[in-house]
Design a protein around this motif. Sequence first.
Motif, PDB file in Angstrom:
ATOM      1  N   VAL A 194      11.028 -77.656  12.808  1.00 40.27           N
ATOM      2  CA  VAL A 194      10.649 -76.390  12.161  1.00 40.27           C
ATOM      3  C   VAL A 194      10.810 -76.496  10.649  1.00 40.27           C
ATOM      4  O   VAL A 194       9.924 -76.084   9.887  1.00 40.27           O
ATOM      5  CB  VAL A 194      11.493 -75.220  12.714  1.00 40.27           C
ATOM      6  N   LEU A 195      11.923 -77.061  10.202  1.00 39.64           N
ATOM      7  CA  LEU A 195      12.149 -77.219   8.765  1.00 39.64           C
ATOM      8  C   LEU A 195      11.091 -78.122   8.139  1.00 39.64           C
ATOM      9  O   LEU A 195      10.581 -77.847   7.049  1.00 39.64           O
ATOM     10  CB  LEU A 195      13.541 -77.803   8.503  1.00 39.64           C
ATOM     11  N   THR A 196      10.754 -79.214   8.837  1.00 34.91           N
ATOM     12  CA  THR A 196       9.758 -80.163   8.321  1.00 34.91           C
ATOM     13  C   THR A 196       8.396 -79.501   8.167  1.00 34.91           C
ATOM     14  O   THR A 196       7.721 -79.662   7.145  1.00 34.91           O
ATOM     15  CB  THR A 196       9.642 -81.377   9.260  1.00 34.91           C
ATOM     16  N   ILE A 197       7.986 -78.747   9.176  1.00 30.86           N
ATOM     17  CA  ILE A 197       6.688 -78.066   9.128  1.00 30.86           C
ATOM     18  C   ILE A 197       6.666 -77.052   7.990  1.00 30.86           C
ATOM     19  O   ILE A 197       5.675 -76.933   7.257  1.00 30.86           O
ATOM     20  CB  ILE A 197       6.391 -77.389  10.486  1.00 30.86           C
ATOM     21  N   ALA A 198       7.764 -76.314   7.822  1.00 31.24           N
ATOM     22  CA  ALA A 198       7.826 -75.319   6.746  1.00 31.24           C
ATOM     23  C   ALA A 198       7.778 -75.990   5.376  1.00 31.24           C
ATOM     24  O   ALA A 198       7.083 -75.523   4.464  1.00 31.24           O
ATOM     25  CB  ALA A 198       9.094 -74.485   6.877  1.00 31.24           C
ATOM     26  N   VAL A 199       8.510 -77.106   5.223  1.00 27.38           N
ATOM     27  CA  VAL A 199       8.503 -77.822   3.940  1.00 27.38           C
ATOM     28  C   VAL A 199       7.121 -78.392   3.651  1.00 27.38           C
ATOM     29  O   VAL A 199       6.600 -78.262   2.538  1.00 27.38           O
ATOM     30  CB  VAL A 199       9.557 -78.947   3.943  1.00 27.38           C
ATOM     31  N   ASP A 200       6.498 -79.008   4.649  1.00 32.44           N
ATOM     32  CA  ASP A 200       5.150 -79.562   4.467  1.00 32.44           C
ATOM     33  C   ASP A 200       4.152 -78.474   4.087  1.00 32.44           C
ATOM     34  O   ASP A 200       3.237 -78.690   3.278  1.00 32.44           O
ATOM     35  CB  ASP A 200       4.685 -80.262   5.750  1.00 32.44           C
ATOM     36  N   TYR A 201       4.337 -77.303   4.674  1.00 34.86           N
ATOM     37  CA  TYR A 201       3.466 -76.160   4.364  1.00 34.86           C
ATOM     38  C   TYR A 201       3.515 -75.854   2.865  1.00 34.86           C
ATOM     39  O   TYR A 201       2.495 -75.551   2.245  1.00 34.86           O
ATOM     40  CB  TYR A 201       3.942 -74.960   5.186  1.00 34.86           C
ATOM     41  N   TYR A 202       4.696 -75.959   2.282  1.00 32.75           N
ATOM     42  CA  TYR A 202       4.840 -75.692   0.847  1.00 32.75           C
ATOM     43  C   TYR A 202       4.384 -76.840  -0.023  1.00 32.75           C
ATOM     44  O   TYR A 202       3.723 -76.631  -1.042  1.00 32.75           O
ATOM     45  CB  TYR A 202       6.301 -75.357   0.516  1.00 32.75           C
ATOM     46  N   LEU A 203       4.739 -78.046   0.371  1.00 39.44           N
ATOM     47  CA  LEU A 203       4.430 -79.190  -0.489  1.00 39.44           C
ATOM     48  C   LEU A 203       2.941 -79.403  -0.661  1.00 39.44           C
ATOM     49  O   LEU A 203       2.497 -79.988  -1.656  1.00 39.44           O
ATOM     50  CB  LEU A 203       5.061 -80.467   0.083  1.00 39.44           C
ATOM     51  N   ARG A 204       2.155 -78.903   0.293  1.00 42.37           N
ATOM     52  CA  ARG A 204       0.707 -79.024   0.156  1.00 42.37           C
ATOM     53  C   ARG A 204       0.186 -78.158  -1.001  1.00 42.37           C
ATOM     54  O   ARG A 204      -0.841 -78.440  -1.603  1.00 42.37           O
ATOM     55  CB  ARG A 204       0.005 -78.599   1.463  1.00 42.37           C
ATOM     56  N   ALA A 205       0.932 -77.076  -1.287  1.00 40.91           N
ATOM     57  CA  ALA A 205       0.455 -76.146  -2.332  1.00 40.91           C
ATOM     58  C   ALA A 205       1.419 -76.032  -3.519  1.00 40.91           C
ATOM     59  O   ALA A 205       1.021 -75.578  -4.581  1.00 40.91           O
ATOM     60  CB  ALA A 205       0.253 -74.764  -1.721  1.00 40.91           C
ATOM     61  N   HIS A 206       2.656 -76.485  -3.332  1.00 40.44           N
ATOM     62  CA  HIS A 206       3.646 -76.319  -4.393  1.00 40.44           C
ATOM     63  C   HIS A 206       4.364 -77.629  -4.656  1.00 40.44           C
ATOM     64  O   HIS A 206       5.522 -77.829  -4.304  1.00 40.44           O
ATOM     65  CB  HIS A 206       4.680 -75.254  -3.967  1.00 40.44           C
ATOM     66  N   LYS A 207       3.672 -78.535  -5.304  1.00 41.21           N
ATOM     67  CA  LYS A 207       4.195 -79.865  -5.601  1.00 41.21           C
ATOM     68  C   LYS A 207       5.536 -79.845  -6.336  1.00 41.21           C
ATOM     69  O   LYS A 207       6.369 -80.714  -6.126  1.00 41.21           O
ATOM     70  CB  LYS A 207       3.173 -80.672  -6.411  1.00 41.21           C
TER      71      LYS A 207
END
Length: 211
Positions: A194-207
Amino acid sequence: MKVNQISKLIKDTGLSPERLAGYFQVSNMTLRRWLKKPITYKIPSQYETNLHQGILTLVRDGLLPKENEIVLESYDFMQTLSTKNSFMMMDLSVEQFEKGLQDEEGTVDLCLKLGQKEESLSYIQNNEEKLKEYEGKSTSFAEKISTLWNVLKSTDVQRTHKYVAIGALFYLLFPFDFIPDAIPGVGFLDDIAVLTIAVDYYLRAHKPFKS
């Protein structure tokens, strides 16, 4: 819980009925009335929570071992009660909760729903020390929690995006897990996912939040 279990507790703890009644938050008269019943008599359900809380307090006070059969039953009861109360607070069913974790899109949607609840943010803020404990479990935990915490505090992230961070951190702290944390070796796999998916969700838009 039945009368024979209470009788066994008196024997195992060495406590008098009067002292045990105090742990159960019932009157001496009530406890003695139960003990006069047949050993298979089931204690009325309205006393159940007090009884199980009392048993766990006996463990805390060193009067019962954690491995005691009735103690394990009390742990299960209180865990179930905590879970039910938490789901009521979140206005979600167990089925909705588990279904949301079946794929990445569902996990993001679930985090979004959890994060929109005012209680979720308060719960996270009140359990900040618990988050720090999780950070100490592994570098992976620490990096992901740190990233999501930064997202949560940032003034540059859309509110909708913040909800996913709140939801993911809430899931980590939530008393119900798809895979219980106590299972050795795999208990934290769903939390990491869950944490990984949430982090990936952000890193795609918030480098800028990338560790």
